[in-house]
Design a protein around this motif. Structure first.
Motif, mmCIF file in Angstrom:
data_model
loop_
_atom_site.group_PDB
_atom_site.id
_atom_site.type_symbol
_atom_site.label_atom_id
_atom_site.label_comp_id
_atom_site.label_asym_id
_atom_site.label_seq_id
_atom_site.Cartn_x
_atom_site.Cartn_y
_atom_site.Cartn_z
ATOM 1 N N TYR A 38 0.824 -1.205 0.000
ATOM 2 C CA TYR A 38 0.000 0.000 0.000
ATOM 3 C C TYR A 38 0.861 1.259 0.000
ATOM 4 C CZ TYR A 38 -4.004 -2.982 1.139
ATOM 5 O OH TYR A 38 -4.990 -3.939 1.108
ATOM 6 N N TRP A 39 0.488 2.188 -0.855
ATOM 7 C CA TRP A 39 1.198 3.453 -0.951
ATOM 8 C C TRP A 39 0.588 4.456 0.031
ATOM 9 C CZ3 TRP A 39 5.562 5.456 -2.314
ATOM 10 C CH2 TRP A 39 5.689 6.831 -2.483
ATOM 11 N N ASN A 40 1.450 5.069 0.855
ATOM 12 C CA ASN A 40 1.014 6.122 1.780
ATOM 13 C C ASN A 40 1.658 7.427 1.337
ATOM 14 O OD1 ASN A 40 0.795 7.964 3.953
ATOM 15 N ND2 ASN A 40 0.516 6.286 5.401
ATOM 16 N N PRO A 41 0.886 8.322 0.705
ATOM 17 C CA PRO A 41 1.475 9.571 0.203
ATOM 18 C C PRO A 41 1.963 10.488 1.319
ATOM 19 C CG PRO A 41 -0.920 9.584 -0.027
ATOM 20 C CD PRO A 41 -0.544 8.214 0.391
ATOM 21 N N ASP A 42 1.346 10.399 2.500
ATOM 22 C CA ASP A 42 1.763 11.249 3.618
ATOM 23 C C ASP A 42 3.159 10.870 4.107
ATOM 24 O OD1 ASP A 42 -0.680 12.623 3.580
ATOM 25 O OD2 ASP A 42 -1.610 11.128 4.881
ATOM 26 N N LEU A 43 3.439 9.558 4.098
ATOM 27 C CA LEU A 43 4.752 9.075 4.525
ATOM 28 C C LEU A 43 5.695 8.867 3.340
ATOM 29 C CD1 LEU A 43 3.588 6.478 7.214
ATOM 30 C CD2 LEU A 43 4.413 8.806 7.591
ATOM 31 N N ASN A 44 5.165 9.072 2.136
ATOM 32 C CA ASN A 44 5.947 8.929 0.900
ATOM 33 C C ASN A 44 6.650 7.573 0.845
ATOM 34 O OD1 ASN A 44 6.815 9.949 -1.614
ATOM 35 N ND2 ASN A 44 8.801 10.529 -0.753
ATOM 36 N N ASN A 45 5.878 6.522 1.146
ATOM 37 C CA ASN A 45 6.470 5.187 1.137
ATOM 38 C C ASN A 45 5.423 4.139 0.778
ATOM 39 O OD1 ASN A 45 8.486 3.233 1.382
ATOM 40 N ND2 ASN A 45 9.246 4.102 3.307
ATOM 41 N N LEU A 46 5.930 3.012 0.312
ATOM 42 C CA LEU A 46 5.113 1.856 -0.032
ATOM 43 C C LEU A 46 5.356 0.781 1.020
ATOM 44 C CD1 LEU A 46 3.295 0.573 -2.328
ATOM 45 C CD2 LEU A 46 5.432 -0.346 -3.271
ATOM 46 N N TYR A 47 4.274 0.202 1.557
ATOM 47 C CA TYR A 47 4.386 -0.771 2.635
ATOM 48 C C TYR A 47 3.831 -2.121 2.200
ATOM 49 C CZ TYR A 47 5.439 3.226 5.600
ATOM 50 O OH TYR A 47 6.020 4.352 6.136
ATOM 51 N N ILE A 48 4.662 -3.168 2.293
ATOM 52 C CA ILE A 48 4.215 -4.528 2.007
ATOM 53 C C ILE A 48 3.583 -5.088 3.274
ATOM 54 C CG2 ILE A 48 4.860 -6.782 1.111
ATOM 55 C CD1 ILE A 48 7.496 -5.499 0.146
ATOM 56 N N PHE A 49 2.368 -5.610 3.148
ATOM 57 C CA PHE A 49 1.622 -6.065 4.324
ATOM 58 C C PHE A 49 1.807 -7.554 4.554
ATOM 59 C CE2 PHE A 49 -2.477 -7.300 6.432
ATOM 60 C CZ PHE A 49 -2.203 -6.663 7.631
ATOM 61 N N ARG A 50 2.359 -7.888 5.711
ATOM 62 C CA ARG A 50 2.517 -9.254 6.205
ATOM 63 C C ARG A 50 3.219 -10.169 5.200
ATOM 64 N NH1 ARG A 50 -1.775 -11.109 10.661
ATOM 65 N NH2 ARG A 50 0.216 -11.927 11.402
ATOM 66 N N ALA A 51 4.290 -9.658 4.626
ATOM 67 C CA ALA A 51 5.046 -10.436 3.639
ATOM 68 C C ALA A 51 5.589 -11.727 4.243
ATOM 69 C CB ALA A 51 6.183 -9.597 3.072
ATOM 70 N N ARG A 52 6.112 -11.643 5.450
ATOM 71 C CA ARG A 52 6.720 -12.838 6.047
ATOM 72 C C ARG A 52 5.681 -13.955 6.207
ATOM 73 N NH1 ARG A 52 11.370 -14.043 8.023
ATOM 74 N NH2 ARG A 52 12.030 -11.869 7.780
ATOM 75 N N MET A 283 -7.750 -0.636 7.110
ATOM 76 C CA MET A 283 -7.134 0.213 6.094
ATOM 77 C C MET A 283 -6.107 1.154 6.718
ATOM 78 S SD MET A 283 -8.348 -1.111 3.461
ATOM 79 C CE MET A 283 -7.570 -0.038 2.253
ATOM 80 N N ASP A 284 -6.364 1.615 7.917
ATOM 81 C CA ASP A 284 -5.354 2.427 8.614
ATOM 82 C C ASP A 284 -4.100 1.599 8.899
ATOM 83 O OD1 ASP A 284 -6.849 4.756 8.627
ATOM 84 O OD2 ASP A 284 -7.617 4.469 10.669
ATOM 85 N N ILE A 285 -4.312 0.352 9.298
ATOM 86 C CA ILE A 285 -3.173 -0.529 9.619
ATOM 87 C C ILE A 285 -2.298 -0.756 8.393
ATOM 88 C CG2 ILE A 285 -2.560 -2.908 10.219
ATOM 89 C CD1 ILE A 285 -5.055 -2.897 12.075
ATOM 90 N N VAL A 286 -2.911 -1.118 7.268
ATOM 91 C CA VAL A 286 -2.120 -1.475 6.084
ATOM 92 C C VAL A 286 -1.420 -0.261 5.474
ATOM 93 C CG1 VAL A 286 -3.549 -3.486 5.573
ATOM 94 C CG2 VAL A 286 -4.078 -1.289 4.475
ATOM 95 N N HIS A 287 -1.905 0.922 5.778
ATOM 96 C CA HIS A 287 -1.259 2.140 5.277
ATOM 97 C C HIS A 287 -0.245 2.719 6.265
ATOM 98 C CE1 HIS A 287 -4.588 2.161 2.296
ATOM 99 N NE2 HIS A 287 -3.674 2.748 1.539
ATOM 100 N N GLY A 288 0.032 1.970 7.335
ATOM 101 C CA GLY A 288 1.070 2.395 8.266
ATOM 102 C C GLY A 288 0.660 3.478 9.230
ATOM 103 N N LYS A 289 -0.636 3.575 9.516
ATOM 104 C CA LYS A 289 -1.130 4.651 10.373
ATOM 105 C C LYS A 289 -1.348 4.218 11.822
ATOM 106 C CE LYS A 289 -3.495 6.941 6.511
ATOM 107 N NZ LYS A 289 -4.806 7.426 5.979
ATOM 108 N N VAL A 290 -1.126 2.935 12.111
ATOM 109 C CA VAL A 290 -1.340 2.432 13.461
ATOM 110 C C VAL A 290 -0.017 1.841 13.954
ATOM 111 C CG1 VAL A 290 -2.708 0.918 14.939
ATOM 112 C CG2 VAL A 290 -3.737 1.883 12.871
ATOM 113 N N ASP A 291 0.602 2.516 14.918
ATOM 114 C CA ASP A 291 1.935 2.117 15.380
ATOM 115 C C ASP A 291 1.969 0.685 15.912
ATOM 116 O OD1 ASP A 291 2.993 4.551 14.693
ATOM 117 O OD2 ASP A 291 2.805 5.418 16.702
ATOM 118 N N LYS A 292 0.883 0.263 16.551
ATOM 119 C CA LYS A 292 0.849 -1.057 17.171
ATOM 120 C C LYS A 292 1.117 -2.181 16.180
ATOM 121 C CE LYS A 292 -2.145 -4.033 19.974
ATOM 122 N NZ LYS A 292 -3.442 -4.146 20.682
ATOM 123 N N TYR A 293 0.735 -1.967 14.934
ATOM 124 C CA TYR A 293 0.843 -3.022 13.932
ATOM 125 C C TYR A 293 1.902 -2.726 12.873
ATOM 126 C CZ TYR A 293 -3.702 -4.179 15.964
ATOM 127 O OH TYR A 293 -4.722 -4.480 16.836
#
Length: 301
Positions: A38-52, A283-293
């Protein structure tokens, strides 16, 4: 998409071709995964969700099938990051790792046959309508785990899903729901399913011929963290009709409300409050908006 990763190398998409006699093309002897980034424009980064977790299941699927993947989990994660960077991905992406018997033969004995491992990335938005879908309980039953290894994502098994989805689509519905051979709810054509009744979430157990979904496990954990009760148990067809809410979950589907099943309106015919709460948080989690996850995410850049 400019590049794909094949057996340890980045190659152009046009080079990534297979011979017509490739074993997996004829017999479905492949294992695969579906992963999202998921692309997060606010953080200017792409995050792979649960790849491992996906690559662990990828390896387990191969082991169950009796084929060998020559690349470890960390190597595959690194290859995925490398590929996304090479393709300069800066939007939501679907990632498809696949390992398939690539020998040119019609012999059914796959022991010691050549296996190719590849990773493909595809720009990817919504798979199902986020406002809610209409589903049909189809006549095709979900294959039983005494017939196929249902916890493995094996290419050939998905003919079952293709037939189920065509049945639903040809009848004017958006998605299929399959029962198992005992008559209990199994899953959608490519999604796990949850129902909500009196504020409690219910989902079929792993022994009811379902794929043990990564998103399913995520939703169970997240829902419990939100203070919701989640019960894994057998679910009847009638319970679908009388549920307060129903929703699908999956890498492609994310969290998708089901608002009608077999022509029967679910709840008030709109996405329910618990479904929306879970979906918005997911959706917040996968976009890197929730520190816990954040430990579930791998940044690409």
């Amino acid at each position: 998409m400019r590049y794909v990763w094949v057996n340890g190398k980045l190659v152009s998409e046009k080079e990534a071709v297979i011979p017509i006699l490739t074993h997996a093309l004829h017999y479905g002897t492949s294992v695969f995964e579906g992963i999202r980034a998921y692309w997060n424009p606010d953080l200017n980064n792409l995050y792979i969700f649960r790849a491992r977790e996906h690559y662990v299941r990828f390896h387990n699927s191969a082991k169950i099938m009796g084929i060998k993947i020559d690349y470890g989990i960390d190597e595959l994660i690194d290859a995925t990051v490398e590929l996304l960077r090479a393709n300069e991905a800066r939007e939501d992406v679907y990632i498809r790792p696949i390992a398939f018997v690539s020998a040119s033969t019609v012999n059914l004995d796959i022991r010691d046959l050549e296996v190719t491992t590849a990773i493909i990335t595809i720009p990817f938005g919504r798979y199902l309508e986020p406002k809610g879908v209409r589903a049909k309980v189809v006549s095709w039953l979900r294959i039983h785990n005494s017939m196929f290894p249902m916890r493995a994502k094996v290419g050939g098994i998905y003919v079952n899903s293709v037939l189920a989805l065509m049945d639903a689509k040809n009848s004017g519905f958006d998605e299929a729901i399959m029962l198992n051979r005992d008559g209990y709810v199994a899953e959608g054509s490519g999604e796990n399913i949850f129902i909500v009744k009196d504020g409690v979430l219910h989902t079929p157990p792993t022994y009811d011929s379902i794929l043990e979904g990564i998103t399913r496990a995520t939703i169970i954990e997240v829902a419990r963290d939100l203070g919701l009760n989640v019960i894994e148990r057998r679910i009847t067809r009638e319970e679908l009709y009388t549920a307060d809410e129903v929703f699908f979950v999956g890498t492609a589907a994310e969290v998708t409300p089901v608002v009608n099943i077999d022509g029967r309106v679910i709840g008030d015919g709109k996405p329910g409050p618990i479904t929306l709460k879970i979906r918005n948080y997911y959706m917040d989690i996968v976009h890197g908006k929730v520190d816990k996850y954040r430990h579930w995410l791998i940044p690409v850049y």
